[in-house]
Design a protein around this motif. Structure first.
Motif, short mmCIF file in Angstrom:
data_model
loop_
_atom_site.label_atom_id
_atom_site.label_comp_id
_atom_site.label_asym_id
_atom_site.label_seq_id
_atom_site.Cartn_x
_atom_site.Cartn_y
_atom_site.Cartn_z
N ALA A 95 0.81 -1.27 -0.06
CA ALA A 95 -0.09 -0.02 0.10
C ALA A 95 0.92 1.21 -0.01
O ALA A 95 1.83 1.14 0.85
N GLY A 96 0.69 2.21 -1.02
CA GLY A 96 1.50 3.25 -1.03
C GLY A 96 2.56 3.10 -1.83
O GLY A 96 3.47 4.16 -2.05
N GLY A 97 2.78 2.04 -2.62
CA GLY A 97 3.92 1.83 -3.20
C GLY A 97 3.85 2.42 -4.71
O GLY A 97 2.93 2.95 -4.95
N ARG A 98 5.00 2.64 -5.24
CA ARG A 98 5.12 3.33 -6.52
C ARG A 98 5.45 2.48 -7.76
O ARG A 98 6.41 1.68 -7.64
N LEU A 99 4.98 2.71 -8.74
CA LEU A 99 5.40 2.14 -10.08
C LEU A 99 6.05 3.22 -11.06
O LEU A 99 5.24 4.28 -11.08
N VAL A 100 7.20 3.24 -11.33
CA VAL A 100 7.79 4.20 -12.15
C VAL A 100 8.24 3.55 -13.48
O VAL A 100 8.96 2.60 -13.36
N PHE A 101 7.92 4.15 -14.63
CA PHE A 101 8.24 3.62 -15.75
C PHE A 101 8.38 4.70 -16.92
O PHE A 101 7.84 5.87 -16.62
N ASP A 102 9.00 4.36 -17.91
CA ASP A 102 9.02 5.16 -19.06
C ASP A 102 8.66 4.45 -20.19
O ASP A 102 8.81 3.10 -20.45
N THR A 103 8.45 5.12 -21.38
CA THR A 103 8.30 4.59 -22.59
C THR A 103 8.84 5.13 -23.83
O THR A 103 9.08 6.47 -23.64
N ARG A 104 8.91 4.65 -24.81
CA ARG A 104 9.36 5.58 -25.99
C ARG A 104 8.20 6.48 -26.79
O ARG A 104 7.14 5.61 -27.01
N ASP A 105 8.51 7.39 -27.21
CA ASP A 105 7.50 8.22 -28.10
C ASP A 105 7.58 7.49 -29.57
O ASP A 105 8.54 7.88 -29.96
N PRO A 106 6.63 6.97 -30.03
CA PRO A 106 6.87 6.63 -31.29
C PRO A 106 6.91 7.68 -32.29
O PRO A 106 7.40 7.35 -33.39
N GLU A 107 6.64 8.90 -31.93
CA GLU A 107 6.82 9.97 -32.99
C GLU A 107 8.15 10.42 -32.72
O GLU A 107 8.32 11.56 -33.70
N ALA A 108 8.90 10.14 -31.72
CA ALA A 108 10.19 10.92 -31.63
C ALA A 108 11.10 10.26 -32.84
O ALA A 108 11.13 9.18 -33.19
N ARG A 109 12.08 10.92 -33.37
CA ARG A 109 13.03 10.82 -34.25
C ARG A 109 14.28 11.15 -33.79
O ARG A 109 14.91 12.35 -34.00
N ARG A 110 14.84 10.17 -33.09
CA ARG A 110 16.41 10.17 -32.32
C ARG A 110 17.22 10.93 -33.37
O ARG A 110 18.21 11.59 -32.76
N TRP A 111 17.14 10.77 -34.55
CA TRP A 111 18.40 11.31 -35.52
C TRP A 111 18.12 12.86 -35.75
O TRP A 111 19.01 13.42 -36.30
N GLU A 112 17.08 13.18 -35.12
CA GLU A 112 16.93 14.65 -35.52
C GLU A 112 17.20 15.59 -34.20
O GLU A 112 16.95 14.98 -33.15
#
Length: 162
Positions: A130-147
């Motif tokens: 109870a009171g625990g946390r879930l922390v996550f990230d995910t990649r933005d499919p619109e991101a264009r890392r090469w730009e």
């Protein structure tokens, strides 16, 4: 072989070399480290980069991953004895055992259907105290890392409290 970069020992080594520690690891270490000595679940821990960092920071860490070859690579790293490694999925998690759960990189994207993601989130809720946390990230499919990306590299934080 589906997701061979996590399941084939040779490709795991290549993947591990291609994915060194990043500022994203620092972000997760900072968020988890807001409270010292937490019981931490790293779901989809892969070869253990973050799990090992969390354990070195003094947390009690369990790394869970379905890919045996990735876990074998994690177990071979210095400091690996400080982490409990589990070959499995969110369905294998014990009840109310963790203060915080993390899913890093693109782990959240492995849950392709809404039903798979709902099942994983339900399992994680069950595994958190109870009171625990879930922390996550995910990649933005619109991101264009090469730009180029403007003046800074922003962070997106998604935290869910049980």
């Amino acid at each position: 072989m589906l997701h061979a970069e996590f399941r084939d020992p040779l490709l795991v080594a290549v993947h591990d070399a291609e994915c060194p520690r990043t500022h994203e690891d620092d972000f997760f270490l900072r968020v988890v480290g807001e409270v010292p000595r937490r019981r931490v679940l790293d779901l989809g821990c892969g070869t253990g980069r973050l799990a090992l960092g969390l354990a070195a920071a003094g947390h009690v860490v369990t790394g869970v991953d379905p890919a045996r070859a990735s876990l074998q690579a994690a177990r071979a790293k210095p400091g690996s004895e400080r982490v409990t490694w589990v070959e499995g999925t969110s369905a294998d998690l014990p009840d109310a055992a963790f203060d915080v759960a993390v899913m890093t990189s693109h782990v959240a994207q492995f849950f392709v259907t809404d039903e798979e993601f709902d099942r994983a989130l339900t399992d994680l809720r069950r595994a958190l105290v109870a009171g625990g946390r879930l922390v996550f990230d995910t990649r933005d499919p619109e991101a264009r890392r090469w730009e180029p990306v403007g003046d800074g590299d922003g962070e997106l934080l998604v935290i869910a409290r049980r």
